[in-house]
Motif scaffolding. Structure first.
Motif, mmCIF file in Angstrom:
data_model
loop_
_atom_site.group_PDB
_atom_site.id
_atom_site.type_symbol
_atom_site.label_atom_id
_atom_site.label_comp_id
_atom_site.label_asym_id
_atom_site.label_seq_id
_atom_site.Cartn_x
_atom_site.Cartn_y
_atom_site.Cartn_z
ATOM 1 N N MET A 1 0.847 -1.190 0.000
ATOM 2 C CA MET A 1 0.000 0.000 0.000
ATOM 3 C C MET A 1 0.881 1.238 0.000
ATOM 4 N N ALA A 2 0.471 2.223 -0.757
ATOM 5 C CA ALA A 2 1.194 3.493 -0.769
ATOM 6 C C ALA A 2 0.920 4.219 0.545
ATOM 7 N N PRO A 3 1.922 4.933 1.068
ATOM 8 C CA PRO A 3 1.679 5.697 2.293
ATOM 9 C C PRO A 3 0.564 6.713 2.069
ATOM 10 N N ARG A 4 -0.260 6.888 3.065
ATOM 11 C CA ARG A 4 -1.324 7.876 2.956
ATOM 12 C C ARG A 4 -0.940 9.095 3.776
ATOM 13 N N PRO A 5 -1.374 10.249 3.349
ATOM 14 C CA PRO A 5 -1.034 11.447 4.116
ATOM 15 C C PRO A 5 -1.698 11.412 5.492
ATOM 16 N N VAL A 6 -0.983 11.898 6.467
ATOM 17 C CA VAL A 6 -1.491 11.951 7.838
ATOM 18 C C VAL A 6 -1.563 13.415 8.247
ATOM 19 N N ILE B 1 17.891 8.135 11.765
ATOM 20 C CA ILE B 1 16.580 7.731 12.261
ATOM 21 C C ILE B 1 15.551 8.406 11.358
ATOM 22 N N GLY B 2 14.517 7.664 10.985
ATOM 23 C CA GLY B 2 13.449 8.223 10.155
ATOM 24 C C GLY B 2 12.091 7.802 10.684
ATOM 25 N N HIS B 3 11.160 8.730 10.694
ATOM 26 C CA HIS B 3 9.803 8.457 11.174
ATOM 27 C C HIS B 3 8.795 8.599 10.041
ATOM 28 N N GLU B 4 7.902 7.631 9.935
ATOM 29 C CA GLU B 4 6.758 7.722 9.036
ATOM 30 C C GLU B 4 5.508 7.692 9.902
ATOM 31 N N PHE B 5 4.782 8.795 9.931
ATOM 32 C CA PHE B 5 3.550 8.856 10.708
ATOM 33 C C PHE B 5 2.485 8.004 10.039
ATOM 34 N N LEU B 6 1.826 7.167 10.834
ATOM 35 C CA LEU B 6 0.723 6.349 10.339
ATOM 36 C C LEU B 6 -0.615 6.917 10.778
#
Length: 129
Positions: free
Chosen positions: A5-10, A69-74
């Motif tokens: 799934m493509a990341p969705r904007p948060v 370090i990298g963060h991807e907000f879900l």
């Protein structure tokens, strides 16, 4: 279809995006500036850190333990002065490997500064190898 799934904007507040830009830049002093002088921080099951000196020491340890370090907000949820952040955190280990782990962070803010930040994470997969 591969199932990916493509990341969705948060929808995240600007101050949160700014804070995590500083975290992902491994900038201890810039992150620390977002905390109240008497603020607290807790990472995983480690002991809480109270006040700027202890938080600085904890951030310095964390930021020098990884090459990035990298963060991807879900998901981001807000309730009054409390924010919950669900994220995937990718650690760039010193041995060259990248390891992603889930995390949930609870942030309490007052007067524009962080009073308490608690990161619920199991970093075990980062250290296996």
């Amino acid at each position: 279809m591969t199932g990916a799934m493509a990341p969705r904007p948060v929808d995240a507040p600007a101050w949160l995006t700014d804070l995590y830009t500083k975290v992902d830049s491994l900038d201890t002093e810039a992150v620390l500036a977002g905390f109240a002088p008497e603020g607290t921080m807790r990472y995983g099951s480690a002991a809480p850190m109270y006040g700027h000196d202890a938080i600085r020491a904890g951030l310095t340890w964390l930021f020098t333990s990884y090459r990035r370090i990298g963060h991807e907000f879900l998901n981001v949820w807000a309730a009054g002065s409390t924010l919950l952040v669900e994220a995937t955190v990718t650690y760039g280990c010193l041995d060259g490997c990248d390891v992603a782990v889930p995390a949930l962070t609870i942030i309490e803010r007052r007067n524009g500064l962080i009073d308490d930040l608690h990161i619920f994470i199991d970093p075990t997969p980062v250290h296996v190898g």
